[in-house]
Scaffold this motif. Structure first.
Motif, mmCIF file in Angstrom:
data_model
loop_
_atom_site.group_PDB
_atom_site.id
_atom_site.type_symbol
_atom_site.label_atom_id
_atom_site.label_comp_id
_atom_site.label_asym_id
_atom_site.label_seq_id
_atom_site.Cartn_x
_atom_site.Cartn_y
_atom_site.Cartn_z
ATOM 1 N N SER A 219 6.400 -5.368 6.280
ATOM 2 C CA SER A 219 4.810 -5.220 6.324
ATOM 3 C C SER A 219 4.417 -3.763 6.412
ATOM 4 O O SER A 219 5.051 -3.153 6.553
ATOM 5 C CB SER A 219 4.376 -5.841 7.640
ATOM 6 N N TYR A 220 3.191 -3.597 6.127
ATOM 7 C CA TYR A 220 2.590 -2.439 5.914
ATOM 8 C C TYR A 220 1.541 -2.035 6.934
ATOM 9 O O TYR A 220 0.389 -1.487 6.647
ATOM 10 C CB TYR A 220 1.995 -2.262 4.492
ATOM 11 N N VAL A 221 1.813 -2.473 8.261
ATOM 12 C CA VAL A 221 0.825 -2.407 9.298
ATOM 13 C C VAL A 221 1.302 -1.659 10.416
ATOM 14 O O VAL A 221 2.606 -1.939 10.883
ATOM 15 C CB VAL A 221 0.115 -3.737 9.554
ATOM 16 N N GLN B 80 -3.972 -0.488 8.774
ATOM 17 C CA GLN B 80 -3.345 -1.080 7.727
ATOM 18 C C GLN B 80 -3.086 0.083 6.570
ATOM 19 O O GLN B 80 -2.515 -0.025 5.783
ATOM 20 C CB GLN B 80 -4.084 -2.174 7.038
ATOM 21 N N PRO C 47 5.911 -8.235 -0.452
ATOM 22 C CA PRO C 47 5.076 -7.253 -0.240
ATOM 23 C C PRO C 47 5.238 -5.853 -1.149
ATOM 24 O O PRO C 47 4.216 -5.162 -1.545
ATOM 25 C CB PRO C 47 5.729 -6.701 0.981
ATOM 26 N N HIS D 32 2.037 -4.285 -2.706
ATOM 27 C CA HIS D 32 1.649 -2.997 -2.546
ATOM 28 C C HIS D 32 1.574 -2.079 -3.747
ATOM 29 O O HIS D 32 0.767 -0.952 -3.179
ATOM 30 C CB HIS D 32 2.947 -2.534 -1.321
ATOM 31 N N ARG E 140 -4.830 -7.845 2.019
ATOM 32 C CA ARG E 140 -5.276 -6.480 2.596
ATOM 33 C C ARG E 140 -4.060 -5.845 3.264
ATOM 34 O O ARG E 140 -3.757 -4.817 3.455
ATOM 35 C CB ARG E 140 -6.604 -6.544 3.489
ATOM 36 N N ARG E 141 -3.278 -6.729 4.097
ATOM 37 C CA ARG E 141 -2.086 -6.270 4.832
ATOM 38 C C ARG E 141 -1.054 -5.748 3.939
ATOM 39 O O ARG E 141 -0.475 -4.613 4.052
ATOM 40 C CB ARG E 141 -1.526 -7.353 5.649
ATOM 41 N N PRO F 11 -3.585 -2.732 1.225
ATOM 42 C CA PRO F 11 -4.762 -2.265 1.761
ATOM 43 C C PRO F 11 -5.586 -1.392 0.883
ATOM 44 O O PRO F 11 -6.850 -1.373 1.022
ATOM 45 C CB PRO F 11 -4.451 -1.244 3.046
#
Lengths: 113, 284
Positions: A86-88, A95, B217, B221, B249-250, B253
């Motif tokens: 994940s990118y969080v 984010q 992702p 991304h 958005r996660r 973003p």
């Protein structure tokens, strides 16, 4: 996935470098593979068995360094390793984090003679 | 053998029906490839002497002396170089180039068809379309009245910069403003291959489920634009719009998101305006 194509390119690149250095044999082929590349190390090793025959790396050992994904959070001013893909930022939930590592796909070094 | 998944099927990349290698292009072999590596000379001064001698009174086999060679070369350097060459070539022609990626069946072809029809009179578009087999998509896109080149990859699960270079050579690029590359339907492999595009556009159809961006992702991304497609089916599929947007958005973003339907044209006005504006700034 496309590990056969990837390992073929890696062996080609390794051979080019080894030849340029006057070597005739590659003993160890070291790759760096980022966690976000979608490339599966086990599949690379399997593909290597097939691809290496007839090349300078025919009896080489394949060493894969897995590079975990890491990000920089501007809010926390800290680098973090995401718990999953994940990118969080796990700390503040931000984010718009900056990707630092995880997309590596490179021939790192060789042992040649 | 299949170069990509190792499945052993013989496949050949064809461009407009001809083997890729036989298709010349001004974008290929235009520059010199420049792969090299160095063994750095590595010497230290050693200002003292050692008194250090071993007798070696027995024989044993020696392993061959090996040497470490630092390479640090991207495995896909060849592709990346061709992609940069493509990018420079496209830029010089004043082209805006899209790399459209998604799962199979997300509606790429219909969306591209509709987009090009709606852009008529504003942007002159051409399409390069990649599939494993058939030129069905090319035929569909030709009906939108634009030049199309079909790449059939045989078994390869993604497009590469070299294929795009050769296919682009089949188009009169000077007569185009927009080049749309429709990648092979696949949410994994195309993420790794730069084609020389300006914008990577990922499609997510409402029929695919809201969590796809979290499952794939890297692809999401890597995209600058995300199109939430088949919005006309949202109610029928009980699509959870808020969750899908949150997931998008996660995973991405920074992406600009448009909610569209390639079939009805819903939301495509804003998408077309975005492309016109991008092309304007690209040329500037």
């Amino acid at each position: 996935m496309h590990e056969v194509g990837i390992i073929q390119s890696a062996v080609e690149a390794a051979q080019d470098s080894a030849k340029a250095s006057g070597a005739t044999e590659i003993h160890v082929l070291r790759l760096r593979v980022g966690a976000l590349t979608g490339v599966v190390p086990d599949a690379l090793e399997f593909a290597f068995e097939v691809v290496r025959s007839g090349t300078m790396a025919a009896s080489a050992t394949l060493e894969i360094e897995n590079v975990p994904a890491s990000f920089w959070c501007g809010g926390c001013q800290a680098e973090f390793l995401p718990p999953e893909l994940s990118y969080v930022c796990p700390k503040c939930g931000r984010q718009d984090v900056e990707l630092r590592h995880g997309l590596e796909l490179e021939v790192a070094s060789l042992e040649i003679s | 053998m299949c170069k990509e998944c190792g499945c052993g099927i013989v496949g050949e990349v064809n461009i407009a029906g001809k083997p890729s290698r036989q298709v010349p292009s001004p974008l290929v072999n235009g520059g010199s490839s420049h792969a090299h590596s160095h063994v750095e000379p590595h010497d230290h001064p050693h200002p003292h002497s050692h008194d250090h001698d071993h007798g070696h009174p027995h024989e044993h086999p020696h392993a061959p002396a090996t040497q470490t060679l630092e390479v640090h070369q991207a495995i896909l350097a060849k592709n990346d170089r061709q992609a940069e060459r493509n990018r420079g070539f496209f830029k010089a022609k004043g082209l805006l180039v899209l790399n459209v990626v998604s799962s199979p069946g997300s509606g790429k072809t219909t969306l591209i068809q509709k987009t090009i029809s709606m852009l008529a009179g504003r942007l002159r578009a051409g399409v390069i379309v990649g599939d494993l087999a058939t030129d069905n998509d090319a035929a569909r896109l030709r009906s939108a009245g634009c030049p199309v080149v079909q790449i059939t990859t045989g078994t390869v699960c993604h497009l590469e910069a070299d294929m795009v270079a050769r296919a682009a050579g089949q188009l009169d690029l000077g007569a185009l403003d927009l080049l749309v590359i429709e990648n092979v339907g696949n949410l994994v492999c195309p993420a790794t291959y730069d084609l020389g595009e300006d914008l990577r556009v990922v499609l997510l159809a409402v029929t695919e489920g809201e969590d796809k961006p979290l499952k794939y992702p890297p692809m999401f991304h890597s995209a600058e634009v995300a199109l939430l497609n088949k919005m006309d089916l949202a109610a029928a599929t009980e699509f959870d719009r808020a969750t899908a947007l949150e997931n998008l958005r996660r995973a991405s973003p920074h992406a600009t998101i448009f909610e569209v339907s390639g079939r009805t044209g819903q939301g495509l006005g804003a998408w077309c305006d975005f492309l016109v504006e991008k092309h304007r700034t690209q040329k500037a």
